[in-house]
Design an enzyme around this catalytic site. Sequence first.
Site, PDB file in Angstrom:
ATOM      1  N   CYS A  78      43.668 -25.151  30.646  1.00  0.00           N
ATOM      2  CA  CYS A  78      45.003 -25.022  31.583  1.00  0.00           C
ATOM      3  C   CYS A  78      44.900 -23.433  31.955  1.00  0.00           C
ATOM      4  O   CYS A  78      44.651 -22.505  31.299  1.00  0.00           O
ATOM      5  CB  CYS A  78      46.234 -25.334  30.675  1.00  0.00           C
ATOM      6  SG  CYS A  78      46.040 -26.751  30.320  1.00  0.00           S
ATOM      7  N   ARG A 125      39.108 -22.723  36.295  1.00  0.00           N
ATOM      8  CA  ARG A 125      39.005 -22.856  34.697  1.00  0.00           C
ATOM      9  C   ARG A 125      38.884 -24.283  34.687  1.00  0.00           C
ATOM     10  O   ARG A 125      38.746 -24.693  33.418  1.00  0.00           O
ATOM     11  CB  ARG A 125      40.271 -22.379  34.227  1.00  0.00           C
ATOM     12  CG  ARG A 125      40.682 -20.753  34.238  1.00  0.00           C
ATOM     13  CD  ARG A 125      41.666 -20.469  34.065  1.00  0.00           C
ATOM     14  NE  ARG A 125      42.331 -20.637  32.328  1.00  0.00           N
ATOM     15  CZ  ARG A 125      42.139 -19.785  31.425  1.00  0.00           C
ATOM     16  NH1 ARG A 125      41.505 -18.657  31.752  1.00  0.00           N
ATOM     17  NH2 ARG A 125      42.289 -20.053  30.186  1.00  0.00           N
ATOM     18  N   TRP A 184      44.754 -29.018  32.354  1.00  0.00           N
ATOM     19  CA  TRP A 184      43.744 -29.707  31.866  1.00  0.00           C
ATOM     20  C   TRP A 184      44.225 -30.746  30.784  1.00  0.00           C
ATOM     21  O   TRP A 184      44.316 -30.423  29.812  1.00  0.00           O
ATOM     22  CB  TRP A 184      42.530 -28.909  31.596  1.00  0.00           C
ATOM     23  CG  TRP A 184      41.238 -29.537  31.516  1.00  0.00           C
ATOM     24  CD1 TRP A 184      40.157 -29.547  32.109  1.00  0.00           C
ATOM     25  CD2 TRP A 184      40.652 -30.083  30.151  1.00  0.00           C
ATOM     26  NE1 TRP A 184      39.072 -30.334  31.763  1.00  0.00           N
ATOM     27  CE2 TRP A 184      39.204 -30.608  30.331  1.00  0.00           C
ATOM     28  CE3 TRP A 184      41.054 -30.255  28.859  1.00  0.00           C
ATOM     29  CZ2 TRP A 184      38.532 -31.036  29.398  1.00  0.00           C
ATOM     30  CZ3 TRP A 184      40.314 -30.681  27.823  1.00  0.00           C
ATOM     31  CH2 TRP A 184      38.967 -31.135  28.121  1.00  0.00           C
ATOM     32  N   ASN A 238      49.192 -23.697  27.228  1.00  0.00           N
ATOM     33  CA  ASN A 238      47.586 -23.836  27.273  1.00  0.00           C
ATOM     34  C   ASN A 238      47.421 -23.912  25.831  1.00  0.00           C
ATOM     35  O   ASN A 238      47.612 -23.087  24.790  1.00  0.00           O
ATOM     36  CB  ASN A 238      46.795 -22.854  27.963  1.00  0.00           C
ATOM     37  CG  ASN A 238      45.388 -22.776  27.709  1.00  0.00           C
ATOM     38  OD1 ASN A 238      44.794 -23.841  27.466  1.00  0.00           O
ATOM     39  ND2 ASN A 238      44.739 -21.581  27.789  1.00  0.00           N
ATOM     40  N   GLY A 239      46.917 -24.990  25.301  1.00  0.00           N
ATOM     41  CA  GLY A 239      46.445 -25.123  24.083  1.00  0.00           C
ATOM     42  C   GLY A 239      46.730 -26.410  23.502  1.00  0.00           C
ATOM     43  O   GLY A 239      46.976 -27.420  24.231  1.00  0.00           O
ATOM     44  N   GLU A 264      19.056 -25.648  28.722  1.00  0.00           N
ATOM     45  CA  GLU A 264      19.711 -24.968  29.709  1.00  0.00           C
ATOM     46  C   GLU A 264      19.642 -25.753  31.167  1.00  0.00           C
ATOM     47  O   GLU A 264      20.707 -25.943  31.755  1.00  0.00           O
ATOM     48  CB  GLU A 264      19.583 -23.488  29.742  1.00  0.00           C
ATOM     49  CG  GLU A 264      20.498 -22.749  31.156  1.00  0.00           C
ATOM     50  CD  GLU A 264      21.917 -22.897  30.751  1.00  0.00           C
ATOM     51  OE1 GLU A 264      22.371 -23.567  29.706  1.00  0.00           O
ATOM     52  OE2 GLU A 264      22.776 -22.628  31.894  1.00  0.00           O
ATOM     53  N   LYS A 289      22.620 -27.976  33.193  1.00  0.00           N
ATOM     54  CA  LYS A 289      22.928 -27.771  34.359  1.00  0.00           C
ATOM     55  C   LYS A 289      23.026 -29.066  35.244  1.00  0.00           C
ATOM     56  O   LYS A 289      24.035 -29.334  36.007  1.00  0.00           O
ATOM     57  CB  LYS A 289      22.079 -26.827  35.149  1.00  0.00           C
ATOM     58  CG  LYS A 289      22.075 -25.438  34.562  1.00  0.00           C
ATOM     59  CD  LYS A 289      23.008 -24.581  35.093  1.00  0.00           C
ATOM     60  CE  LYS A 289      24.502 -24.359  34.262  1.00  0.00           C
ATOM     61  NZ  LYS A 289      24.263 -23.996  33.046  1.00  0.00           N
ATOM     62  N   GLU A 331      25.788 -31.221  34.194  1.00  0.00           N
ATOM     63  CA  GLU A 331      27.357 -30.669  34.381  1.00  0.00           C
ATOM     64  C   GLU A 331      27.743 -30.742  35.933  1.00  0.00           C
ATOM     65  O   GLU A 331      28.714 -31.036  36.243  1.00  0.00           O
ATOM     66  CB  GLU A 331      27.323 -29.122  34.208  1.00  0.00           C
ATOM     67  CG  GLU A 331      27.627 -28.684  32.827  1.00  0.00           C
ATOM     68  CD  GLU A 331      27.543 -27.032  32.804  1.00  0.00           C
ATOM     69  OE1 GLU A 331      26.546 -26.415  33.085  1.00  0.00           O
ATOM     70  OE2 GLU A 331      28.558 -26.661  32.440  1.00  0.00           O
ATOM     71  N   HIS A 342       8.118 -39.531  19.311  1.00  0.00           N
ATOM     72  CA  HIS A 342       8.950 -39.988  18.214  1.00  0.00           C
ATOM     73  C   HIS A 342      10.127 -41.090  18.685  1.00  0.00           C
ATOM     74  O   HIS A 342      11.158 -41.084  17.695  1.00  0.00           O
ATOM     75  CB  HIS A 342       9.231 -39.126  17.220  1.00  0.00           C
ATOM     76  CG  HIS A 342       8.109 -38.148  16.628  1.00  0.00           C
ATOM     77  ND1 HIS A 342       7.193 -38.678  15.625  1.00  0.00           N
ATOM     78  CD2 HIS A 342       7.422 -37.029  17.133  1.00  0.00           C
ATOM     79  CE1 HIS A 342       6.140 -38.048  15.418  1.00  0.00           C
ATOM     80  NE2 HIS A 342       6.399 -36.911  16.318  1.00  0.00           N
ATOM     81  N   LYS A 398      36.181 -23.950  32.505  1.00  0.00           N
ATOM     82  CA  LYS A 398      35.398 -22.796  32.590  1.00  0.00           C
ATOM     83  C   LYS A 398      35.478 -22.344  31.026  1.00  0.00           C
ATOM     84  O   LYS A 398      34.547 -21.725  30.310  1.00  0.00           O
ATOM     85  CB  LYS A 398      35.727 -21.647  33.553  1.00  0.00           C
ATOM     86  CG  LYS A 398      34.991 -20.449  33.377  1.00  0.00           C
ATOM     87  CD  LYS A 398      33.618 -20.866  33.789  1.00  0.00           C
ATOM     88  CE  LYS A 398      32.707 -19.526  33.843  1.00  0.00           C
ATOM     89  NZ  LYS A 398      31.423 -19.734  33.934  1.00  0.00           N
TER      90      LYS A 398
HETATM   91  O1  M6R Z   1      32.607 -18.865  27.397  1.00  0.00           O
HETATM   92  P1  M6R Z   1      31.722 -19.436  26.352  1.00  0.00           P
HETATM   93  O2  M6R Z   1      30.105 -18.644  26.614  1.00  0.00           O
HETATM   94  O3  M6R Z   1      31.884 -19.109  25.012  1.00  0.00           O
HETATM   95  O4  M6R Z   1      31.517 -20.899  27.046  1.00  0.00           O
HETATM   96  C1  M6R Z   1      30.559 -21.714  26.264  1.00  0.00           C
HETATM   97  C2  M6R Z   1      30.474 -22.984  26.983  1.00  0.00           C
HETATM   98  O5  M6R Z   1      31.598 -23.714  26.955  1.00  0.00           O
HETATM   99  C3  M6R Z   1      29.603 -22.667  28.304  1.00  0.00           C
HETATM  100  O6  M6R Z   1      28.610 -22.085  28.163  1.00  0.00           O
HETATM  101  C4  M6R Z   1      29.245 -23.780  28.904  1.00  0.00           C
HETATM  102  O7  M6R Z   1      28.552 -24.838  28.324  1.00  0.00           O
HETATM  103  C5  M6R Z   1      29.085 -23.988  30.489  1.00  0.00           C
HETATM  104  N1  M6R Z   1      29.945 -24.461  31.492  1.00  0.00           N
HETATM  105  C6  M6R Z   1      27.782 -24.324  30.581  1.00  0.00           C
HETATM  106  O8  M6R Z   1      27.492 -24.030  32.065  1.00  0.00           O
END
Ligand code: M6R
Length: 610
Positions: free
Chosen positions: A2, A27, A76, A102-103, A482, A486, A489, A505, A605
């Site tokens: 949020c 965000r 959110w 937010n929270g 990673e 990507k 996501e 396995h 974010k």
């Molecule tokens: O702000 P942070 O690096 O602590 O965030 C951690 C993850 O939420 C962040 O890396 C997330 O996995 C990304 N959206 C990946 O692209």
Amino acid sequence: MCGIVGYVGADEVAPILLDGLSRLEYRGYDSAGIAVWSGQDGMQVVKAKGRLQVLSDIVAGGKNVTGSIGLGHTRWATHGEPSDVNSHPQVSEQGRFAVVHNGIIENYMQIKEFLQSRGVRFVSQTDTEVVAQLLEYYYDGDLMGAVSKVLHRIEGAYALGILCADCPDKLVAIRKDSPLVVGLGEGFNLLASDVTAMIKYTREVYYLDDGEIAVLDKDGVQVYDGYFQPVEKELHHVDWEISAAEKGGYEHFMFKEIMEQPKAIRDTVFPRIQDGKVVLDDFTITKEYLEELDKIYIIACGSSYYVGMVAKYNFEKLLRKPVEVALASEFRYCEPIVTDKTLALVISQSGETIDTLAAMREAKRLGARVLSIVNVVGSTIARESDDVIYTWAGPEIAVATTKAYSTQLAVTYLLGLKFAELLNTISDEDYGELVRALLTIPSKIEEILAHKEDIQHYAALYFNHNSVFFIGRNLDYAVSLEGSLKLKEICYIHSEAYAAGELKHGPISLVEDGTLVVALASCTNLFDKLMSNVKEVKARGADVLGISIESQREELHKSVDAAILVPDIHPMLLPSLDVIPMQLFAYYVALMRGCDIDKPRNLAKSVTVE
Ligand code: M6R
């Protein structure tokens, strides 16, 4: 998650709130709303499910709502589906209080039942509504009295913005475990979840600490601690340019940020190499401390955790000390073995991820010393660490990280070198070779970016696949995690990354005709083994896209259907090059699938709820 914006001043507030919210869109959110007070119209609250544009259209860009004090919010959803009624601001039954949050208010159900038993009617499913209703319940003409009682009653994590119709010259901002920043202007003041929302109006900010309460009017800001005692806050000046948080002609922030990686790595690394040595300012870790070290515990979430996976391989090789990598969300609950000889290396772009923050506090409580790698200056993790090394990536707006990941990797190389130098576990020759190689990363990434059309071509070949495996060994495995994330996501493709030796396995049973396997084969010492795995999946019908280094060109082409090559570099630094084609591949696939690249569904974010 949020986003919160608040403004009190002399100007029309609604356009300012909408502008601030537009800068917080990154965000992640599903609905938005504003509350504006004016003497003529009283408390006006407008909320809408969907994109900010929906809200903006309803209020004609802010022209339909007049007043010069107000709050805005992008939600959110946690408690209750995304809907107009569940959007914030949440308003008390009599309309006196508007609250943005937010929270999570963890004990909201008890409070709700308590208030309902006293006749209060609720309209939303949110936890936030209890804050607005409780304020009204306790209010007897004394705003701060009501705030104090509410704070004693609620549990959980919250950044709150409060507007009271009886005190229409004041905004109250409260922070506990969720970020909140206060901006100071001339004749106006602001609050927001992060500085991006206010940088257009002011660069002078207070970062609120946990438990602090700020009261803003147009002429000033007073900050109090949890006992309502005034606090002297340190004023911070934000020095990055607003253009850094704008698209600057690119179609997507993600693409802009991919292209910015050479510069981001230069900014992060080059000033820290002086006369061939790694020099880290304000770094207080000593040789004696490192010699006594029993373990390095790397703690992070998501992509930052995957940076930790790369660092583990490199640190153990360079330092011969045990390194454990923990998902922050698991760390607190696994009875971690941490002593006063443990170094907790905390990695976070935002510096506000709630799981990472909570795990870091737990590590500290258990006696660890905390060193963090953070991108956002002044963030909570940075402020609570014993030592912090900033990644100078600039603001990262796209939800899917690229330049933050790359600069975090770069900082782990610097740290590996520094630790190895202090521990004397590296020869001068190897040290010099690694430093020189480190300095070539940006130009080698530029070479890869210059051939981005090749990767676009492969994206066009494979964008229709709905199941993708990434395989690799050692560092190739760590970085393939990673690449796979990507694709999940931003392309909504089910993809898994496996250590290639694990395929037999279990997961190989999923490989069938047309399954796409992205095989990372840049670790030359493991190239042949990886090619055996490639043969195994090809024998079962997989299409294989291989990624390796130029010097393996011929060998790679013999085994795979399509090949992407990156320049040769020191083996420990390979992840920095390998990740670039994987980022571009995911970007182009998402583009071809018509996905919302910068704001993928369900994602935020900065993840500020557990
Ligand atoms: O702000 P942070 O690096 O602590 O965030 C951690 C993850 O939420 C962040 O890396 C997330 O996995 C990304 N959206 C990946 O692209």
